[in-house]
Design a protein around this motif. Structure first.
Motif, mmCIF file in Angstrom:
data_model
loop_
_atom_site.group_PDB
_atom_site.id
_atom_site.type_symbol
_atom_site.label_atom_id
_atom_site.label_comp_id
_atom_site.label_asym_id
_atom_site.label_seq_id
_atom_site.Cartn_x
_atom_site.Cartn_y
_atom_site.Cartn_z
ATOM 1 N N ASP A 1 -11.967 56.150 4.993
ATOM 2 C CA ASP A 1 -10.891 56.875 4.280
ATOM 3 C C ASP A 1 -10.077 57.811 5.147
ATOM 4 N N HIS A 2 -10.658 58.450 6.182
ATOM 5 C CA HIS A 2 -9.822 59.302 7.035
ATOM 6 C C HIS A 2 -8.893 58.427 7.880
ATOM 7 N N VAL A 3 -7.739 58.966 8.243
ATOM 8 C CA VAL A 3 -6.763 58.199 9.027
ATOM 9 C C VAL A 3 -6.543 58.825 10.403
ATOM 10 N N SER A 4 -7.414 59.744 10.800
ATOM 11 C CA SER A 4 -7.367 60.309 12.139
ATOM 12 C C SER A 4 -8.772 60.781 12.503
ATOM 13 N N ALA A 5 -8.938 61.298 13.709
ATOM 14 C CA ALA A 5 -10.267 61.673 14.193
ATOM 15 C C ALA A 5 -10.928 62.689 13.265
ATOM 16 N N VAL A 6 -12.213 62.503 13.008
ATOM 17 C CA VAL A 6 -12.980 63.436 12.175
ATOM 18 C C VAL A 6 -13.590 64.482 13.109
ATOM 19 N N LEU A 7 -13.332 65.764 12.820
ATOM 20 C CA LEU A 7 -13.690 66.832 13.748
ATOM 21 C C LEU A 7 -14.952 67.592 13.352
ATOM 22 N N ASP A 8 -15.282 67.646 12.062
ATOM 23 C CA ASP A 8 -16.454 68.414 11.654
ATOM 24 C C ASP A 8 -17.026 67.839 10.366
ATOM 25 N N VAL A 9 -18.304 68.127 10.123
ATOM 26 C CA VAL A 9 -18.989 67.641 8.920
ATOM 27 C C VAL A 9 -20.066 68.651 8.552
ATOM 28 N N ASP A 10 -20.289 68.846 7.245
ATOM 29 C CA ASP A 10 -21.344 69.743 6.791
ATOM 30 C C ASP A 10 -21.883 69.252 5.457
ATOM 31 N N TYR A 11 -23.219 69.314 5.299
ATOM 32 C CA TYR A 11 -23.883 68.834 4.086
ATOM 33 C C TYR A 11 -23.917 69.915 3.012
ATOM 34 N N ALA A 12 -23.901 69.470 1.754
ATOM 35 C CA ALA A 12 -24.175 70.359 0.636
ATOM 36 C C ALA A 12 -25.653 70.731 0.659
ATOM 37 N N PRO A 13 -26.032 71.898 0.122
ATOM 38 C CA PRO A 13 -27.446 72.282 0.131
ATOM 39 C C PRO A 13 -28.340 71.342 -0.677
ATOM 40 N N THR A 14 -27.751 70.554 -1.584
ATOM 41 C CA THR A 14 -28.533 69.575 -2.337
ATOM 42 C C THR A 14 -28.841 68.324 -1.524
ATOM 43 N N GLY A 15 -28.094 68.085 -0.440
ATOM 44 C CA GLY A 15 -28.289 66.895 0.380
ATOM 45 C C GLY A 15 -27.677 65.642 -0.206
ATOM 46 N N ARG A 16 -26.992 65.738 -1.351
ATOM 47 C CA ARG A 16 -26.434 64.550 -1.996
ATOM 48 C C ARG A 16 -25.002 64.262 -1.549
ATOM 49 N N GLU A 17 -24.312 65.255 -1.029
ATOM 50 C CA GLU A 17 -22.913 65.089 -0.623
ATOM 51 C C GLU A 17 -22.673 65.827 0.683
ATOM 52 N N PHE A 18 -21.577 65.468 1.349
ATOM 53 C CA PHE A 18 -21.152 66.223 2.522
ATOM 54 C C PHE A 18 -19.627 66.284 2.559
ATOM 55 N N VAL A 19 -19.114 67.262 3.286
ATOM 56 C CA VAL A 19 -17.669 67.453 3.402
ATOM 57 C C VAL A 19 -17.284 67.245 4.862
ATOM 58 N N SER A 20 -16.117 66.621 5.077
ATOM 59 C CA SER A 20 -15.661 66.330 6.439
ATOM 60 C C SER A 20 -14.263 66.910 6.658
ATOM 61 N N ALA A 21 -14.014 67.338 7.879
ATOM 62 C CA ALA A 21 -12.709 67.874 8.279
ATOM 63 C C ALA A 21 -12.088 66.948 9.301
ATOM 64 N N SER A 22 -10.793 66.709 9.187
ATOM 65 C CA SER A 22 -10.164 65.707 10.034
ATOM 66 C C SER A 22 -8.873 66.215 10.666
ATOM 67 N N PHE A 23 -8.465 65.526 11.718
ATOM 68 C CA PHE A 23 -7.186 65.790 12.389
ATOM 69 C C PHE A 23 -6.004 65.371 11.521
ATOM 70 N N ASP A 24 -6.249 64.621 10.437
ATOM 71 C CA ASP A 24 -5.147 64.171 9.568
ATOM 72 C C ASP A 24 -4.750 65.214 8.526
ATOM 73 N N LYS A 25 -5.178 66.481 8.714
ATOM 74 C CA LYS A 25 -4.777 67.625 7.883
ATOM 75 C C LYS A 25 -5.354 67.555 6.473
#
Length: 445
Positions: free
Chosen positions: A280-304
């Motif tokens: 789904d991202h259209v540019s380099a992914v720069l960071d990632v962090d998990y939710a404390p439940t371990g069921r989901e995570f959030v990602s940050a990308s160069f595509d703003k």
């Protein structure tokens, strides 16, 4: 003449509340409710539409930095405390409840490359381009006192990342090599190197606390055990990974953010192929962090944009963006599982809701019941085409929308070419390689 009269005790049908609400008797026999499913389908459709109407994830932006935000860190014990480091060497401590900066430290000369809070929350560590590791008190200095670090360690090379042990007074840094430090000593107690020029990120496993993972410049992900003298395993991918994050609930799983626009979730026991490839991202992914439940995570990308993925899903369930947000460099999920924080190039830290349509504040009993009921209805009918289309629809910036279509065309062309080559080649000469195995070059033990 006898007259038969139906009589009921009103105490059986009147709730003991101040409103004296009449209890309505219901018979759940499906033969007596022939239109139950159509009625629930309509309610699920309305609930899905209202969810999209009330989806307003953006809460606040924290202004104050004078250069791009390069790293952020959560407090180990306080939900309302956030630390951020920028490219001009400043570290700021924020109060998220008041949404204000409560402290500013001139920490380093050049970029602040990493921040981590000690497991007890009494101090924090920063590393920067000036080849130093500094330990600071969490409490602000008293009136008239200078802002000085508790301890300063001068290294031999630039440090690019730092992480702290969950229970002991130890921390790890990465740069030209991965080094483990004791807080009481000014030299590393152990160093790991596997013929790599530099490392970009290193993380302790929050469950199996003796394990570490790092991303290296030779496109590899290296795993370590502090009890061993040499690294454990190394998996080399086709493109470089920027950072990784361990699942806080399942010790074997970690997710890495890659330069090829994807994220990869691995089981560290079987590194020959990832468990899931997240697109789904259209540019380099720069960071990632998990939710404390371990069921989901959030990602940050160069595509703003930032995206929220279920851990086993290929596609994201949510995408957040604003017109002013530029390249997102760092992202964190709050410890209460309600908020997501992102830091970007245009000197802003933004606060988002983890669930875009969630109502904040105290819910009454009836509101909570209605929310739970609507959630169950949406889960029951989520595969119906109309409800699925409404639930999945997101408005995207034109750039991301066009690049997504272009990437899909490129994937289809590659797949078509591979099929044609296989069709016109000798049987068995062109093997079928799954999408998950295409990105792995080698696994070294």
């Amino acid at each position: 003449m006898k007259v038969k009269v139906l009589s009921r005790n009103p105490d059986d049908y009147v709730r003991e509340t101040k409103y004296d609400i009449q209890r309505v008797p219901r018979n759940y026999d499906p033969t007596l409710n022939p239109f139950e499913v159509p009625r629930e389908y309509t309610r699920a459709m309305n609930a899905t539409k209202l969810e999209r109407v009330f989806a307003k994830p953006f809460l606040a932006s924290l202004d104050g930095h004078r250069d791009a935000v390069n790293c952020i860190a959560k407090h180990a014990r306080s939900l309302s405390t956030l630390l951020s480091g920028s490219c001009d060497g400043e570290v700021k401590v924020w109060n998220l409840t008041k949404r204000k900066c409560v402290r500013t430290l001139p920490a380093h000369e050049g970029f602040v490359r990493g921040i981590v809070v000690r497991f007890c929350g009494t101090s924090f560590f920063t590393v920067g381009d000036d080849k130093t590791i500094k330990q600071w008190k969490m409490e602000a200095p008293g009136y008239g006192e200078q802002e000085e670090p508790i301890n300063t360690i001068l290294g031999k090379s630039v440090f690019t990342g730092v992480d702290h042990h969950q229970k002991e007074g130890m921390f790890v840094t990465c740069g030209q090599q991965v080094e483990i430090w004791d807080e009481q000593r000014s030299s590393p107690i152990r160093s790991f190197n596997w013929g790599v020029e530099s490392f970009s990120s290193v993380r302790f496993n929050p469950v199996e606390m003796e394990l570490l993972g790092s991303c290296a410049s030779d496109r590899s992900i290296v795993l370590y055990d502090m009890r061993e003298s040499t690294p454990l395993k190394k998996v080399i991918m086709t493109m470089r990974s920027n950072t990784l994050c361990w699942n806080p609930m399942e010790a074997f799983y970690f997710t890495c953010a890659n330069e090829d626009y994807n994220l990869y979730t691995y089981d560290m026991r079987y590194l020959d192929r990832p468990v899931t490839v997240h697109l789904d991202h259209v540019s380099a992914v720069l960071d990632v962090d998990y939710a404390p439940t371990g069921r989901e995570f959030v990602s940050a990308s160069f595509d703003k944009s930032i995206r929220i993925f279920p851990k086993e899903a290929t596609h994201s369930r949510e995408v957040y963006h604003t017109k002013r947000m530029q390249h997102v460099v760092c992202v964190k999920w709050s410890a209460d599982n309600k908020y997501v924080l992102s830091g970007s190039d245009e000197m802003n830290i933004r606060l988002w809701k983890a669930n875009a349509a969630e109502k904040l504040g105290v819910l009454s009993h009836r509101e909570r019941q209605a929310v739970n009921y609507n959630q169950k209805l949406k889960e029951k009918f989520k595969h119906h085409p109309k409800i699925k289309r409404i639930a999945r629809h997101r408005h995207l910036p034109k750039q991301i929308y066009c690049e997504t279509k272009e990437l899909q065309v490129m994937r289809d062309a590659r797949r078509r070419k591979e099929l044609n080559v296989r069709k016109h080649s000798k049987p068995g000469s062109v093997p079928v390689v799954s999408e998950r195995e295409k990105h792995i070059v080698a696994v070294v033990k």
